[in-house]
Design an enzyme around this catalytic site. Structure first.
Site, PDB file in Angstrom:
ATOM      1  N   ARG A   1       0.841  -1.213   0.000  1.00 57.38           N
ATOM      2  CA  ARG A   1       0.000   0.000   0.000  1.00 57.38           C
ATOM      3  C   ARG A   1       0.875   1.262   0.000  1.00 57.38           C
ATOM      4  NH1 ARG A   1      -2.770  -2.314   4.539  1.00 57.38           N
ATOM      5  NH2 ARG A   1      -4.168  -3.806   3.571  1.00 57.38           N
TER       6      ARG A   1
ATOM      7  N   SER B   1      -1.813 -16.280   4.930  1.00 56.80           N
ATOM      8  CA  SER B   1      -2.806 -15.397   5.558  1.00 56.80           C
ATOM      9  C   SER B   1      -4.031 -16.138   6.043  1.00 56.80           C
ATOM     10  CB  SER B   1      -3.253 -14.319   4.561  1.00 56.80           C
ATOM     11  OG  SER B   1      -2.161 -13.574   4.113  1.00 56.80           O
TER      12      SER B   1
ATOM     13  N   CYS C   1      -6.193 -19.265  14.616  1.00 54.47           N
ATOM     14  CA  CYS C   1      -7.142 -19.225  15.747  1.00 54.47           C
ATOM     15  C   CYS C   1      -8.468 -19.871  15.385  1.00 54.47           C
ATOM     16  CB  CYS C   1      -7.426 -17.796  16.183  1.00 54.47           C
ATOM     17  SG  CYS C   1      -6.095 -16.649  15.913  1.00 54.47           S
TER      18      CYS C   1
ATOM     19  N   VAL D   1      13.014 -20.976   4.314  1.00 54.48           N
ATOM     20  CA  VAL D   1      14.279 -20.264   4.496  1.00 54.48           C
ATOM     21  C   VAL D   1      15.128 -21.075   5.475  1.00 54.48           C
ATOM     22  CG1 VAL D   1      15.361 -18.159   5.363  1.00 54.48           C
ATOM     23  CG2 VAL D   1      13.313 -18.022   3.928  1.00 54.48           C
TER      24      VAL D   1
ATOM     25  N   ASN E   1      -1.326  -9.405  13.433  1.00 55.85           N
ATOM     26  CA  ASN E   1      -1.849  -8.518  12.393  1.00 55.85           C
ATOM     27  C   ASN E   1      -1.419  -7.074  12.626  1.00 55.85           C
ATOM     28  OD1 ASN E   1      -3.940  -9.572  10.233  1.00 55.85           O
ATOM     29  ND2 ASN E   1      -4.057 -10.907  12.016  1.00 55.85           N
TER      30      ASN E   1
END
Lengths: 451, 451
Positions: free
Chosen positions: A17, A36, A40, A77, A304
């Site tokens: 953004r 994403s 939970c 990684v 988040n």
């Protein structure tokens, strides 16, 4: 970005953004199959409240790619080279490894579940529930086995949520808990209320029990959970013992870790001592604003926020994470459990003396239909009257009331101030004194009397 | 105590806690038949959610008397003589009047409903809903008349709650509203959502309409509500136009009244200029902490707090009322409506410039069952980013979220701080960003961009 879940991909999205593709190239490495997603939400998917795994995915790799974020799935990684500004990643399908250089690095490697070194821990039928892949494996087991007996090891958030999920699936559920009461994030007197409610739901609660082995049957599958005193038959075992920061890479790279194993950052979530490395989510330690100490609190809502802050900073803007007060809310069937701030033992540990009060109230005016009982415990500092912590156990309408205390804690309010707050009142929503204020009023009276 | 409802009797009870009967004699005059009842509960009693009037009574006269509070029902104070420290009271049954002297006086005379001077306003079938006696009279009318058409005049809290009550009783309900949208305590863009939802419930909403008369039939009973443009047939009419402080006695005694007709007090709720007279509840003006101005906010939760503070002070202790932020919550059927702080026009009035943002979110994680939509509007001051107000319209779980904003307003937080709050998160309770924080984040972005 190392890690393609909440923190990493929020950071990627926010950085995008801030800067277009011609200004900033964004690569995200994720060793799993998904991006994403809501970890939970896994208990509710396993329990059947959410029918489709894909509903837990907030944004797919394709959606990220459409916004010019180069998501590389199944790519792990294996090394961070901060001196040369590069990471080595392995394609888990082909096994190929390659170095990728970076100007800015975001570490969002998350947490890994604690898996104690017990006989049988790797047997089929023993499941963690940390990732979507874990959840799918558990659901496959539930579908495949004809059994009806489940044992959950651990009685924290994941433990109680998985107990509910398995109850909803029709299992006989036993929860084996190391502590005296479930929900060690509450004081024992409040945890007892949770145990009583869970017992009332037909869940067998085994407290003060250390698991010694996970005995297997002739087929190699788990068949029980053994403690020093007993053996609990199990067709499936779910581990909900907690998680630790996943920081093998960071440690190997010489990055600073705290007492809880989490990465240490500054307020802008930059890794300490690093100019161009940020970290967020379940792999970092966060400042507890009430105790003034660092803690490890793996929770999607923090991840988040971290991602958004890191993305802003990595994108050339400015944002900081002030810290947490330790708010958490959960439920097991219709029992709601919430806490924020310090427990008694937390307060003792940091040298705070306090009054603790506990009150009973209801979610609505007592005369209004479905007014549900709740118990509120509140801690306030001696002398100052400063609010230190709140724990709530009750039915519908209990859990989110903890937000009142969370905001008040952040603001450093006294219980006298909490008692005077102008909170929403109407009979369908609250008694004329909100339960949190009933507790605050009692605490304030005690504090004033003790001065 | 003049007045035997929330403020007066809370003051009496608290004063009795502070001082025993040998230290303090307490007399309470109440002109009605009841003490300590929940006027806010009347719509739910009328609507049938609460089946028994007595359930609205928190404490009966007998219970107060058992605690050595001399409650005198059906006894109206007709004069306050502050110079000589006495009140004159009339026994409404016998008509006898007598003076009673006091050392300390508490004025808790409440509010009276606005009854515009319209033809037919006193006709049978026209009802206010301010007191238990009013509620009983309305229920008697509903039971007696065979009609099915009800008109509610006014679309504020009482109006929408009574619309729900009458819907629940099976009436065809029309709400006649002077304003452009219902719920003038919200901005019109949020009020529009309430109107749409009420229309969806089958309620006929008549906006921009001034009632000109309440035409009666041959039997003298009300038969319609007339506006300049139309006539709405009515078997029963409920007035929900609002209330004004009931301060005839105080004015006659020369006590100071504010612009809204409420008594003016200091922070300890002592009437300004008086040493031994306190006032609280619906008859006083309160300090709005956000605007810095005095307001009249008749609400049971304030009245109870006032009573507790007055009782503490009158009993020789020390307590103060800091003020309000203007929090209110209500519902009409399953629509929840909440507000706190300033509306756009309030901010304009006090010279505050602001950004206003509106967002859509849900009460739970989007994938969780029964995630209910909600709309959150938030105002933040330009430059400082200080939170100024929040309005929420939504379904289950929307209303009490306003408490987050109420506490943040009280603490003087910025929207940046609200966006960073550590609020309770789990999928059954909230999206990963609480709706209030989604709004705060949007507002913070706007504020930062406008700097």
């Amino acid at each position: 970005m190392i890690g393609g879940d909440a923190a990493g991909m929020s950071a990627a999205s926010q950085a995008r953004r801030m800067k277009g593709p011609d200004e900033l190239e964004i690569v995200a490495f994720e060793r799993g199959h998904f991006t994403s997603y809501s970890a939970c939400g896994i208990p509710y998917w396993v329990g059947g409240d959410v029918d489709d795994r894909d509903r837990l995915i907030a944004r797919t790799p394709e959606e990220h790619r459409a916004r010019d974020i180069d998501v590389r799935l199944r790519t792990e990684v294996t090394e961070i080279d901060v001196d040369r500004g590069r990471v080595r990643a392995r394609d888990l399908e082909s096994g190929a490894e390659a170095w990728t250089s970076y100007d800015k690095l975001v570490i969002a490697t998350g947490a890994r579940p604690v898996r104690p070194d017990l006989p049988g821990i790797d047997a089929p039928g023993v499941h963690g529930v940390q990732t979507l892949d874990d959840g799918q494996a558990l659901l496959d087991t539930l579908a495949r086995t004809g059994g009806r007996r489940a044992v959950v090891v651990g009685a924290g958030y994941i433990g109680v949520e998985m107990a509910e999920a398995l109850i909803n699936r029709g299992y006989e559920v036993t929860v084996v808990n190391r502590g005296r009461e479930p929900m060690a994030t509450l004081d024992p007197d409040m945890g007892r209320l949770v145990r009583e409610a869970m017992t009332g739901l037909g869940i067998t609660m085994v407290d003060d029990a250390e698991v010694t082995a996970l005995p297997t049957g002739a087929d190699g599958r788990v068949r029980a959970v053994a403690t020093a005193d007993a053996e609990y038959p199990a067709d499936v075992v779910v581990l909900g013992i907690g998680v630790r920061p996943e920081n093998t890479l960071a440690r190997d790279a010489g990055l600073p870790l705290g007492d809880h194993g989490g990465l240490l950052t500054d307020r802008s979530l930059r890794v300490r001592g690093q100019e161009n490395v940020w970290a967020g989510g379940d792999c970092v330690e966060v400042l507890d604003l009430v105790s003034g100490q660092l803690r490890h609190i793996p929770l999607g809502t923090h991840a988040n926020k971290h991602g958004q802050i890191i993305g802003t900073n990595a994108g050339g803007g400015y944002a900081t994470f002030p810290g947490v007060v330790g708010t958490a809310v959960s439920k097991v069937c219709d029992l709601e459990i919430a806490r924020t701030g310090l427990r008694e033992k937390d307060a003792h540990r940091v040298g705070l003396r306090f009054e603790a009060v506990t009150i009973e109230s209801t979610s609505r005016a007592g005369y209004y239909p479905n007014a549900a009982p709740m118990t509120v415990k509140m801690l306030a500092e001696l002398g100052t009257g400063r609010l230190l912590g709140v724990q709530i156990v009750g039915r519908e309408g209990a859990g989110k009331r903890v937000d009142i205390a969370a905001v008040a804690l952040t603001a450093g309010m006294t219980v006298h101030q909490v008692a005077a707050l102008d909170l929403g009142y109407a009979p369908p929503f609250s008694p004329v004194w909100d339960p949190v204020q009933v507790a605050a009023r009692k605490a304030a009276t005690r504090i004033t009397a003790s001065r």
